[in-house]
Scaffold this motif. Structure first.
Motif, PDB file in Angstrom:
ATOM      1  N   PHE A 255      11.336  66.832  62.332  1.00 23.43           N
ATOM      2  CA  PHE A 255      10.606  67.261  63.529  1.00 23.43           C
ATOM      3  C   PHE A 255      10.821  66.312  64.700  1.00 23.43           C
ATOM      4  N   GLY A 256      11.119  65.057  64.419  1.00 23.17           N
ATOM      5  CA  GLY A 256      11.498  64.144  65.495  1.00 23.17           C
ATOM      6  C   GLY A 256      12.775  64.620  66.188  1.00 23.17           C
ATOM      7  N   VAL A 257      13.713  65.142  65.397  1.00 24.06           N
ATOM      8  CA  VAL A 257      14.947  65.690  65.964  1.00 24.06           C
ATOM      9  C   VAL A 257      14.640  66.937  66.792  1.00 24.06           C
ATOM     10  N   VAL A 258      13.676  67.749  66.347  1.00 23.89           N
ATOM     11  CA  VAL A 258      13.280  68.934  67.114  1.00 23.89           C
ATOM     12  C   VAL A 258      12.737  68.523  68.485  1.00 23.89           C
ATOM     13  N   VAL A 259      11.865  67.522  68.518  1.00 21.49           N
ATOM     14  CA  VAL A 259      11.307  67.042  69.786  1.00 21.49           C
ATOM     15  C   VAL A 259      12.426  66.569  70.717  1.00 21.49           C
ATOM     16  N   LEU A 260      13.360  65.794  70.170  1.00 21.47           N
ATOM     17  CA  LEU A 260      14.486  65.309  70.973  1.00 21.47           C
ATOM     18  C   LEU A 260      15.275  66.486  71.542  1.00 21.47           C
ATOM     19  N   GLY A 261      15.525  67.505  70.714  1.00 21.13           N
ATOM     20  CA  GLY A 261      16.277  68.668  71.180  1.00 21.13           C
ATOM     21  C   GLY A 261      15.572  69.404  72.306  1.00 21.13           C
ATOM     22  N   LEU A 262      14.257  69.533  72.228  1.00 18.28           N
ATOM     23  CA  LEU A 262      13.501  70.202  73.294  1.00 18.28           C
ATOM     24  C   LEU A 262      13.577  69.407  74.597  1.00 18.28           C
ATOM     25  N   LEU A 263      13.493  68.102  74.510  1.00 19.33           N
ATOM     26  CA  LEU A 263      13.565  67.270  75.715  1.00 19.33           C
ATOM     27  C   LEU A 263      14.944  67.363  76.379  1.00 19.33           C
ATOM     28  N   ILE A 264      15.989  67.434  75.567  1.00 20.46           N
ATOM     29  CA  ILE A 264      17.339  67.528  76.123  1.00 20.46           C
ATOM     30  C   ILE A 264      17.536  68.838  76.880  1.00 20.46           C
ATOM     31  N   GLN A 265      16.801  69.884  76.498  1.00 19.96           N
ATOM     32  CA  GLN A 265      16.967  71.192  77.145  1.00 19.96           C
ATOM     33  C   GLN A 265      16.291  71.298  78.512  1.00 19.96           C
ATOM     34  N   ILE A 266      15.604  70.265  78.939  1.00 18.76           N
ATOM     35  CA  ILE A 266      14.869  70.352  80.214  1.00 18.76           C
ATOM     36  C   ILE A 266      15.790  70.590  81.408  1.00 18.76           C
ATOM     37  N   PRO A 267      16.920  69.868  81.569  1.00 23.94           N
ATOM     38  CA  PRO A 267      17.800  70.158  82.718  1.00 23.94           C
ATOM     39  C   PRO A 267      18.307  71.595  82.665  1.00 23.94           C
ATOM     40  N   ASN A 268      18.333  72.253  83.826  1.00 16.83           N
ATOM     41  CA  ASN A 268      18.698  73.665  83.882  1.00 16.83           C
ATOM     42  C   ASN A 268      20.214  73.816  84.001  1.00 16.83           C
ATOM     43  N   GLN A 269      20.925  73.287  83.003  1.00 16.76           N
ATOM     44  CA  GLN A 269      22.383  73.341  82.971  1.00 16.76           C
ATOM     45  C   GLN A 269      22.822  73.765  81.573  1.00 16.76           C
ATOM     46  N   PRO A 270      23.794  74.687  81.476  1.00 10.95           N
ATOM     47  CA  PRO A 270      24.192  75.209  80.163  1.00 10.95           C
ATOM     48  C   PRO A 270      24.582  74.133  79.152  1.00 10.95           C
ATOM     49  N   PHE A 271      25.252  73.069  79.598  1.00 14.62           N
ATOM     50  CA  PHE A 271      25.682  72.041  78.655  1.00 14.62           C
ATOM     51  C   PHE A 271      24.484  71.379  77.981  1.00 14.62           C
ATOM     52  N   PHE A 272      23.483  70.969  78.768  1.00 15.70           N
ATOM     53  CA  PHE A 272      22.313  70.304  78.197  1.00 15.70           C
ATOM     54  C   PHE A 272      21.492  71.276  77.349  1.00 15.70           C
ATOM     55  N   ILE A 273      21.425  72.529  77.778  1.00 17.56           N
ATOM     56  CA  ILE A 273      20.705  73.526  76.990  1.00 17.56           C
ATOM     57  C   ILE A 273      21.369  73.685  75.622  1.00 17.56           C
ATOM     58  N   MET A 281      17.766  73.124  66.455  1.00 16.96           N
ATOM     59  CA  MET A 281      18.016  73.934  65.266  1.00 16.96           C
ATOM     60  C   MET A 281      18.317  73.075  64.041  1.00 16.96           C
ATOM     61  N   ALA A 282      19.041  71.989  64.228  1.00 18.29           N
ATOM     62  CA  ALA A 282      19.321  71.094  63.103  1.00 18.29           C
ATOM     63  C   ALA A 282      18.017  70.574  62.501  1.00 18.29           C
ATOM     64  N   GLY A 283      17.075  70.185  63.357  1.00 20.73           N
ATOM     65  CA  GLY A 283      15.799  69.663  62.873  1.00 20.73           C
ATOM     66  C   GLY A 283      14.912  70.735  62.264  1.00 20.73           C
ATOM     67  N   ILE A 284      14.850  71.909  62.903  1.00 23.35           N
ATOM     68  CA  ILE A 284      13.964  72.970  62.422  1.00 23.35           C
ATOM     69  C   ILE A 284      14.340  73.408  61.010  1.00 23.35           C
ATOM     70  N   PHE A 285      15.621  73.602  60.760  1.00 15.87           N
ATOM     71  CA  PHE A 285      16.010  74.135  59.462  1.00 15.87           C
ATOM     72  C   PHE A 285      15.982  73.079  58.365  1.00 15.87           C
ATOM     73  N   THR A 286      16.129  71.828  58.726  1.00 16.32           N
ATOM     74  CA  THR A 286      15.915  70.771  57.731  1.00 16.32           C
ATOM     75  C   THR A 286      14.452  70.767  57.290  1.00 16.32           C
ATOM     76  N   ALA A 287      13.544  70.839  58.274  1.00 13.61           N
ATOM     77  CA  ALA A 287      12.113  70.894  57.965  1.00 13.61           C
ATOM     78  C   ALA A 287      11.772  72.148  57.170  1.00 13.61           C
TER      79      ALA A 287
END
Length: 352
Positions: A255-273, A281-287
Motif C-alpha cells: 500500500f505504500g507503493v500505491v500511495v507513491l503511485g497516486l502522488l506521481i499521477q498528480i501532474p497532468n501529463q501522460p508520462f507521469f500518469i 497497480m503493482a502495489g494494489i495487486f500485491t496487496a
C-alpha cells in the motif's frame, strides 16, 4: 479442475474489464451523455456482491458451478456486444456479473485444498492471473475498439471465456467443499477487500476521460491500461513477501507503493500518469494477493464474503466517479489516498 483455475481467472477478467477503455466510445455509439455507461460498470459488480456469499451454498460439484459461471460470463458478454441499445447492453453486463459470482470465491477456497503446502503462493499466482486478464482486457479492449469497433471488440474478448467453460464442464473430477461458515468478525479483512477494488476502479474509470482530454486516442488509452500487467510480478511473489515480512508487513509495503503511485499521477501529463498508474497497480495487486490468501484459509463462507466486499468497493466506485469527470484530477486522487490510509490503519487487525 486445478489446471483451469488460473486460466479461468485470466479469461473472466478479460471479458469483464474490456469495456473500460471503450466507455466514451460506447456513449457515442448509443448516443448518450458522458458517464451514462456507469451502470454497465457498477451493476455487474453489485450483483456479484449480492450473490458471492450465496454461491458456496449451491450443493453441486464445484467444477459444475464454476463452469456454469464461466459459460454465462462468455455468452452474456457476446450478447452485450450485439446489444442495440444502452439499456440492453447494461442488462447483459449485469447478467455477466451474476454468473461471474460463481468463480472467484470458490476458486480462493479451493486453493488451500488443492495446494495445502503452498496455498499462499498459489493465491498470488491466481491474483497474477486476474491481473493479466484485467490488463489484457483493458488493453485489448482499447485496441480492438479502434480496429474493429466497440461491438466486435466486446464479442471477440468474451468468446474465449465461453470456450474454456465447455472444457471445465466436461471435467469428470467432482470436487466438493465443506459447508460455508460465515462470520462478521472478519470485517476488517472485508474492509481491505473493499478498499482495494474501490481505489482500482475509481482511478481507472476516470482515467479514459482524463487521457482523452489530453488528446490521446482510444488505442493509446488502451495501451495505458496495459499498466495493469505491472501487478503480475508483485502478486506472483506475494507468497515470498509474506514469508519474509509477514502478512501485515507485506500488505503495508504494497500500500505504500500505491500511495507513491497516486502522488506521481498528480501532474497532468501522460508520462507521469502512466508511471504513477503502473506503480499503483503493482502495489494494489500485491496487496490483493495477500488478502486473498488470508480469505481462502477461512473457507468458502469467508472467501465468498471477502469477494462480495471486494466487488462492493468496485460497485461504489462505479456509482460515485461520474461527478468527478472533467474536474481537477486532484479531487479524485485525494479520495483514493484517503481510502489508502484507511487500509494501512486496518491492516494489523485484518491480517493478524
Amino acid at each position: 479442475m486445478a489446471w483451469a483455475l488460473i486460466p479461468s481467472g485470466v479469461l473472466i477478467y478479460v471479458a469483464l474489464y474490456s469495456v473500460v477503455p471503450m466507455l466514451p466510445g460506447l456513449e457515442r455509439l448509443f448516443g448518450t451523455a458522458p458517464g451514462s455507461t456507469h451502470l454497465g460498470i457498477s451493476l455487474p459488480f453489485l450483483v456479484l456482491v449480492l450473490l458471492s456469499p450465496l454461491v458456496p451454498r449451491i450443493r453441486l460439484p464445484v467444477g459444475t458451478v464454476i463452469g456454469g459461471g464461466l459459460l454465462g460470463v462468455g455468452l452474456f458478454g457476446i450478447l452485450a456486444g450485439l446489444a442495440p441499445s444502452l439499456e440492453i447492453w447494461t442488462l447483459c453486463r449485469t447478467l455477466q456479473g451474476a454468473f461471474a459470482a460463481a468463480v472467484p470465491g470458490l476458486s480462493l477456497a479451493l486453493l488451500p485444498r488443492l495446494y495445502p503446502s503452498k496455498h499462499a503462493q498459489m493465491a498470488g499466482f491466481w491474483v497474477a492471473g486476474n491481473v493479466l486478464g484485467g490488463g489484457l482486457g483493458r488493453g485489448l479492449g482499447g485496441l480492438f475498439a479502434e480496429w474493429f469497433g466497440e461491438r466486435w471488440a466486446i464479442v471477440l474478448l468474451a468468446f474465449p471465456v465461453a470456450a474454456i467453460a465447455l472444457f471445465v464442464l466436461r471435467e469428470k473430477e467432482h470436487l466438493t467443499l465443506p459447508a460455508p461458515r460465515y462470520t462478521l468478525s472478519a470485517w476488517p479483512l472485508y474492509a481491505l477487500g473493499f478498499a482495494l477494488l474501490f481505489i482500482n476502479f475509481f482511478v481507472a474509470n476516470l482515467l479514459p476521460y482524463r487521457l482523452e482530454a489530453l488528446g490521446l486516442t482510444q488505442g493509446q488509452i488502451g495501451g495505458i491500461f496495459f499498466a495493469y500487467l505491472a501487478g503480475i510480478p508483485g502478486s506472483a511473489l506475494a507468497g515470498m513477501l509474506v514469508k519474509k515480512w509477514g502478512e501485515v508487513g507485506a500488505f503495508r509495503l504494497a500500500f505504500g507503493v500505491v500511495v507513491l503511485g497516486l502522488l506521481i499521477q498528480i501532474p497532468n501529463q501522460p508520462f507521469f500518469i502512466l508511471v504513477g498508474f503502473v506503480a499503483m497497480m503493482a502495489g494494489i495487486f500485491t496487496a490483493q494477493a495477500v488478502t486473498g490468501g488470508v480469505s481462502g484459509r477461512g473457507g468458502s463462507g469467508v472467501s465468498g464474503t471477502y469477494i462480495a466486499a471486494f466487488y462492493l468497493g468496485g460497485t461504489v466506485a462505479g456509482l460515485v466517479y461520474p461527478p468527478f469527470i472533467g474536474q481537477s484530477p486532484l479531487w479524485g486522487l485525494e479520495v483514493a489516498l484517503g481510502v489508502c490510509l484507511l487500509g494501512v490503519f486496518l491492516a494489523s487487525r485484518a491480517l493478524r
